[in-house]
Design an enzyme around this catalytic site. Structure first.
Site, PDB file in Angstrom:
ATOM      1  N   LYS A 102       0.810  -1.230   0.000  1.00 49.29           N
ATOM      2  CA  LYS A 102       0.000   0.000   0.000  1.00 49.29           C
ATOM      3  C   LYS A 102       0.836   1.269   0.000  1.00 49.29           C
ATOM      4  O   LYS A 102       0.410   2.304  -0.497  1.00 49.29           O
ATOM      5  CB  LYS A 102      -0.959  -0.001   1.191  1.00 49.29           C
ATOM      6  N   GLU A 124      -9.413   6.876   3.837  1.00 47.35           N
ATOM      7  CA  GLU A 124     -10.229   5.897   4.539  1.00 47.35           C
ATOM      8  C   GLU A 124      -9.327   4.712   4.905  1.00 47.35           C
ATOM      9  O   GLU A 124      -8.287   4.495   4.286  1.00 47.35           O
ATOM     10  CB  GLU A 124     -11.345   5.387   3.616  1.00 47.35           C
ATOM     11  N   SER A 391       1.534  -9.857  -0.887  1.00 49.49           N
ATOM     12  CA  SER A 391       1.182  -8.439  -0.809  1.00 49.49           C
ATOM     13  C   SER A 391       1.581  -7.784   0.508  1.00 49.49           C
ATOM     14  O   SER A 391       1.782  -6.575   0.570  1.00 49.49           O
ATOM     15  CB  SER A 391      -0.319  -8.262  -1.041  1.00 49.49           C
TER      16      SER A 391
HETATM   17  C1  LIG Z   1      -5.152  -3.957   1.722  1.00 48.70           C
HETATM   18  C2  LIG Z   1      -4.440  -5.232   1.451  1.00 48.70           C
HETATM   19  C3  LIG Z   1      -4.860  -6.120   0.427  1.00 48.70           C
HETATM   20  C4  LIG Z   1      -6.083  -5.893  -0.407  1.00 48.70           C
HETATM   21  O1  LIG Z   1      -6.055  -4.752  -1.197  1.00 48.70           O
HETATM   22  P1  LIG Z   1      -5.840  -4.816  -2.768  1.00 48.70           P
HETATM   23  O2  LIG Z   1      -6.187  -3.450  -3.214  1.00 48.70           O
HETATM   24  O3  LIG Z   1      -6.732  -5.878  -3.319  1.00 48.70           O
HETATM   25  O4  LIG Z   1      -4.414  -5.160  -2.997  1.00 48.70           O
HETATM   26  C5  LIG Z   1      -4.115  -7.262   0.194  1.00 48.70           C
HETATM   27  N1  LIG Z   1      -3.020  -7.552   0.945  1.00 48.70           N
HETATM   28  C6  LIG Z   1      -2.594  -6.738   1.934  1.00 48.70           C
HETATM   29  C7  LIG Z   1      -1.397  -7.136   2.716  1.00 48.70           C
HETATM   30  C8  LIG Z   1      -3.291  -5.553   2.223  1.00 48.70           C
HETATM   31  O5  LIG Z   1      -2.858  -4.755   3.219  1.00 48.70           O
END
Ligand SMILES: *Cc1c(COP(=O)(O)O)cnc(C)c1O
Length: 414
Positions: A102, A124, A391
């Site tokens: 993010k 948000e 992610s």
């Molecule tokens: C917020 C988040 C997601 C989901 O958000 P996307 O916009 O679909 O990437 C996935 N993995 C992590 C670690 C997150 O913090």
């Protein structure tokens, strides 16, 4: 400086725009009240100018390298795949500063806010990950930061609330509706309208009215650009399959982007199957959604037969949202990407698989993508190459995993 930089300051920007009204096929667009038209148009103009400006791109790249810690590594998970003949590579967004992808987007949008002369940012947050990333970017760039968060989410994620406060942000509790992410987005938009002269809205995923789905994808596409080059280096070829979890869809769009023009590379998004694929029990929009509008964009939406938005459930807060980025809905409609789901229990299995065999605690969101590979590893051919986007890191999830497994601290492995 070579003059080519002035033509194309970065290959991440401007390569696949929606139409001038922000549509990807029949998805996307701008469904906004009159009061938001002027600020959204100003944002669009500023973004299209910034992404062509070598100075903006150079500053972004400098911060990604020196502050975020990019490029993040590509790691081959040899233990987890021993004996299968499959080569599994993990793109380590969990090692980016603040522990998830993010930050790539938050830094980009905060730089844009400063460029537009804004002094104040609203955002948000659901579980708090985007709020922490935005608070971090604002601390770095000297911007005031207000994060809207549902009251129920604040109670569940007290540690992230405190992290944001330590970074100098104000966290404002939202008591409306279900007191979760959906309501926090409404409040952040209301604040933006009321304070538009000084304020920018930093949105956390490939959602919302045009230009957000495009802009957030372009800020995240550094993930795929790096991973594509790293794959060629490590495996000597492109992967057969790229897998990413899909909440709003930003980490998935970020990694898919570099491979969309490579027809040999399959692209798979994994949604939250929750407790079951039944109304209110999951967040798998491609399994149970229909076209509809939420938060300014037309996409697939979990809704009842009257068009009321359905409640959702997932063990991972980041995947727990009733709609999905419009570009995903479009790519699926033309057959370029496909989607499957993994339920809560399977996601926890996937978490344990990579934790024990590879020494990595992935976020529960990322564990959905990992679990999909774990469940399908026997169906791959020897020599197949799979790339998974990790992610984020799982440190934020250890309490909820412990509660769920009913573990006492006994010293016995789970
Ligand atoms: C917020 C988040 C997601 C989901 O958000 P996307 O916009 O679909 O990437 C996935 N993995 C992590 C670690 C997150 O913090």
């Amino acid at each position: 400086m070579p003059s080519s930089l002035h033509v194309n300051p970065s290959p991440l920007f401007g390569k696949r725009d929606p139409d001038s009204r922000g549509y990807f096929g029949e998805f996307g667009g701008r469904f906004i009240p009159e009061t938001l038209v002027a600020p959204v148009e100003a944002l669009t103009a500023a973004y299209f100018e910034a992404r062509r400006d070598p100075e903006f791109v150079a500053e972004l790249e400098h911060l990604l390298a020196t502050f975020v810690g990019r490029p993040t590594p590509l790691y081959e998970a040899r233990n987890a795949t021993a004996g299968t003949g499959v080569r599994l590579f993990l793109k380590r967004e969990d090692l980016a500063h603040t522990g998830a992808h993010k930050i790539n987007n938050a830094i980009g949008q905060a730089l844009l806010a400063r460029r537009m002369g804004k002094t104040r940012v609203v955002a948000e947050t659901g579980a708090g990950q985007h709020g922490v990333a935005t608070a971090t970017a604002c601390a770095l760039l000297g911007l005031e930061c207000i994060v809207y968060m549902g009251a129920q989410d604040m109670a569940r994620q007290a540690l992230n609330v405190f992290r944001m406060q330590m970074l100098g942000a104000t966290v404002t509790s939202v008591d409306a509706g279900s007191q979760t992410l959906k309501d926090a987005i409404n409040e952040a938009m209301r604040d933006w309208v009321a304070n538009v002269a000084t304020t920018s809205y930093v949105l956390g995923s490939v959602l919302g009215p045009h230009p957000y789905p495009l802009m957030v994808r372009e800020f995240q596409s550094v993930i795929g650009a790096e991973a594509r080059a790293q794959m060629l280096d490590a495996a000597g070829r492109l992967p057969d399959l790229v897998v990413a979890c899909v909440g709003g869809g930003s980490n998935a769009m970020g990694i898919f982007d570099a491979f969309i023009g490579d027809p040999s590379v399959q692209l798979l998004g994994v949604e939250a199957g929750g407790r079951a694929i039944a109304d209110g029990e999951h967040a798998a929009r491609f399994a149970g959604g229909a076209p509809g509008v939420l938060h300014g964009t037309r996409s697939l939406l979990l809704q009842d037969t009257h068009g009321n938005v359905l409640p959702t459930h997932s063990v991972s807060a980041g995947l727990d949202y009733p709609s999905v980025g419009p570009e995903h809905a479009w790519l699926a409609s033309i057959g370029r990407t496909r989607y499957d789901w993994i339920d809560d229990d399977a996601a926890l299995d996937g978490f344990g698989w990579i934790a024990r065999l590879e020494g990595i605690l992935p976020a529960l969101e990322s564990s959905h993508a990992i679990a999909w590979v774990q469940r399908h590893v026997q169906t791959f051919k020897a020599g197949d190459v799979v790339l998974v986007n990790v992610s984020g890191r799982g440190d934020k999830d250890v309490d909820s995993i412990r509660a769920r497994l009913g573990l006492a601290v006994t010293g016995t492995p789970v």
